[in-house]
Design a protein around this motif. Structure first.
Motif, short mmCIF file in Angstrom:
data_model
loop_
_atom_site.label_atom_id
_atom_site.label_comp_id
_atom_site.label_asym_id
_atom_site.label_seq_id
_atom_site.Cartn_x
_atom_site.Cartn_y
_atom_site.Cartn_z
N MET A 1 24.73 42.00 27.12
CA MET A 1 25.80 41.53 27.99
C MET A 1 25.18 40.71 29.13
O MET A 1 24.23 41.17 29.77
CB MET A 1 26.58 42.73 28.51
CG MET A 1 27.74 42.39 29.34
SD MET A 1 28.70 43.91 29.52
CE MET A 1 30.12 43.32 30.28
N PRO A 2 25.74 39.54 29.39
CA PRO A 2 25.15 38.70 30.44
C PRO A 2 25.35 39.32 31.82
O PRO A 2 26.30 40.05 32.06
CB PRO A 2 25.89 37.38 30.32
CG PRO A 2 27.04 37.61 29.46
CD PRO A 2 26.83 38.90 28.72
N ASP A 3 24.45 39.00 32.71
CA ASP A 3 24.52 39.49 34.08
C ASP A 3 25.66 38.78 34.81
O ASP A 3 25.68 37.55 34.89
CB ASP A 3 23.18 39.22 34.79
CG ASP A 3 23.18 39.72 36.22
OD1 ASP A 3 24.00 40.61 36.54
OD2 ASP A 3 22.36 39.22 37.01
N GLU A 4 26.61 39.55 35.35
CA GLU A 4 27.76 38.96 36.05
C GLU A 4 27.74 39.30 37.53
O GLU A 4 28.76 39.18 38.21
CB GLU A 4 29.07 39.43 35.40
CG GLU A 4 29.21 38.94 33.98
CD GLU A 4 30.59 39.23 33.39
OE1 GLU A 4 31.45 39.79 34.09
OE2 GLU A 4 30.79 38.88 32.23
N ASN A 5 26.59 39.69 38.04
CA ASN A 5 26.48 40.04 39.46
C ASN A 5 26.72 38.85 40.38
O ASN A 5 26.98 39.03 41.56
CB ASN A 5 25.11 40.66 39.76
CG ASN A 5 24.98 42.03 39.14
OD1 ASN A 5 25.97 42.73 38.95
ND2 ASN A 5 23.75 42.42 38.82
N TRP A 6 26.62 37.66 39.86
CA TRP A 6 26.79 36.46 40.68
C TRP A 6 28.25 36.23 41.06
O TRP A 6 28.56 35.47 41.97
CB TRP A 6 26.25 35.23 39.94
CG TRP A 6 26.95 34.97 38.64
CD1 TRP A 6 26.60 35.45 37.42
CD2 TRP A 6 28.10 34.16 38.44
NE1 TRP A 6 27.48 35.01 36.46
CE2 TRP A 6 28.42 34.20 37.06
CE3 TRP A 6 28.91 33.40 39.28
CZ2 TRP A 6 29.50 33.54 36.51
CZ3 TRP A 6 29.99 32.72 38.73
CH2 TRP A 6 30.28 32.80 37.36
N LYS A 7 29.20 36.90 40.36
CA LYS A 7 30.64 36.66 40.61
C LYS A 7 31.07 37.36 41.89
O LYS A 7 30.80 38.54 42.09
CB LYS A 7 31.47 37.19 39.44
CG LYS A 7 31.24 36.43 38.16
CD LYS A 7 32.09 37.00 37.04
CE LYS A 7 31.80 36.29 35.74
NZ LYS A 7 32.61 36.86 34.64
N ASN A 8 31.81 36.60 42.71
CA ASN A 8 32.33 37.21 43.93
C ASN A 8 33.66 37.93 43.65
O ASN A 8 34.19 37.87 42.54
CB ASN A 8 32.47 36.17 45.06
CG ASN A 8 33.49 35.10 44.73
OD1 ASN A 8 34.40 35.31 43.96
ND2 ASN A 8 33.31 33.93 45.34
N VAL A 9 34.20 38.58 44.65
CA VAL A 9 35.41 39.38 44.49
C VAL A 9 36.59 38.51 44.06
O VAL A 9 37.37 38.89 43.18
CB VAL A 9 35.74 40.13 45.81
CG1 VAL A 9 37.09 40.82 45.72
CG2 VAL A 9 34.64 41.11 46.14
N GLN A 10 36.72 37.35 44.66
CA GLN A 10 37.84 36.46 44.33
C GLN A 10 37.79 36.04 42.86
O GLN A 10 38.82 35.99 42.19
CB GLN A 10 37.86 35.21 45.24
CG GLN A 10 38.20 35.49 46.69
CD GLN A 10 36.95 35.82 47.51
OE1 GLN A 10 35.83 35.84 47.00
NE2 GLN A 10 37.16 36.10 48.78
#
Length: 142
Positions: A1-10
Motif C-alpha cells: 500500500m502506498p504511503d499516504e502520510n503526505w495527505k492533509n486533513v482537507q
C-alpha cells in the motif's frame, strides 16, 4: 500500500466525501436499474415509422408536423433519432411533437389499458371540442 502520510486533513475529507458520493451514485444506479428491469424496451418498427410519417404528411397534420416530416424526408434526422432522444432538442422538433399532445395523452391512456398500437391508431383522434375530456370514449373518429 502506498504511503499516504503526505495527505492533509482537507484532502482526506475530500476523498471521504467523494467516496460517499460515489457510493450514493452506485446505489442510485442500482435502484434505477431495478425499477426499470421489468419495463419492456419499446422500439419502432418500420410499420410504425411509416404510420407516423403518413400522419405527418396527411391532412390532419399541423404545419409544424409537416415541416418536421419534410426535414426527416430530407435526411436531416430520422424518427428513430427523435424517439431515442438524439434529435429531440433539434429546432422545431418539440413544437411539432407538442402539437399532438392531446392525442398523445389519450393514446397513452389506451396504452395503459393494454391496447395495441394498431388499435390505438384505428381508434381515431379526439373530438375537437374537448380533447382533454376523458369521461367518455378515449378516442373517437371524426
Amino acid at each position: 500500500m502506498p504511503d499516504e502520510n503526505w495527505k492533509n486533513v482537507q484532502l482526506r475529507e475530500a476523498e471521504a466525501d467523494l467516496d460517499l458520493a460515489l457510493a450514493a451514485l452506485d446505489a442510485t444506479v442500482a435502484e434505477t436499474a431495478a425499477r426499470f428491469a421489468d419495463t419492456p424496451e419499446t422500439t419502432l418498427t418500420d410499420e410504425d415509422v411509416e404510420l407516423i410519417s403518413a400522419h405527418n404528411r396527411g391532412p390532419d397534420a399541423t404545419p409544424a408536423q409537416r415541416a418536421l416530416q419534410a426535414r426527416i424526408d430530407a435526411g436531416e434526422f430520422t424518427w428513430r433519432d427523435i424517439t431515442s432522444g438524439r434529435a429531440a432538442g433539434a429546432e422545431g422538433v418539440q413544437e411539432a411533437l407538442e402539437a399532438g399532445l392531446p392525442q398523445m395523452r389519450q393514446a397513452y391512456a389506451l396504452i395503459e389499458e393494454g391496447h395495441t398500437l394498431n388499435e390505438i391508431i384505428a381508434a381515431g383522434v379526439p373530438p375537437e371540442d374537448d380533447p382533454d375530456d376523458f369521461s367518455g370514449p378515449i378516442m373517437r373518429k371524426r
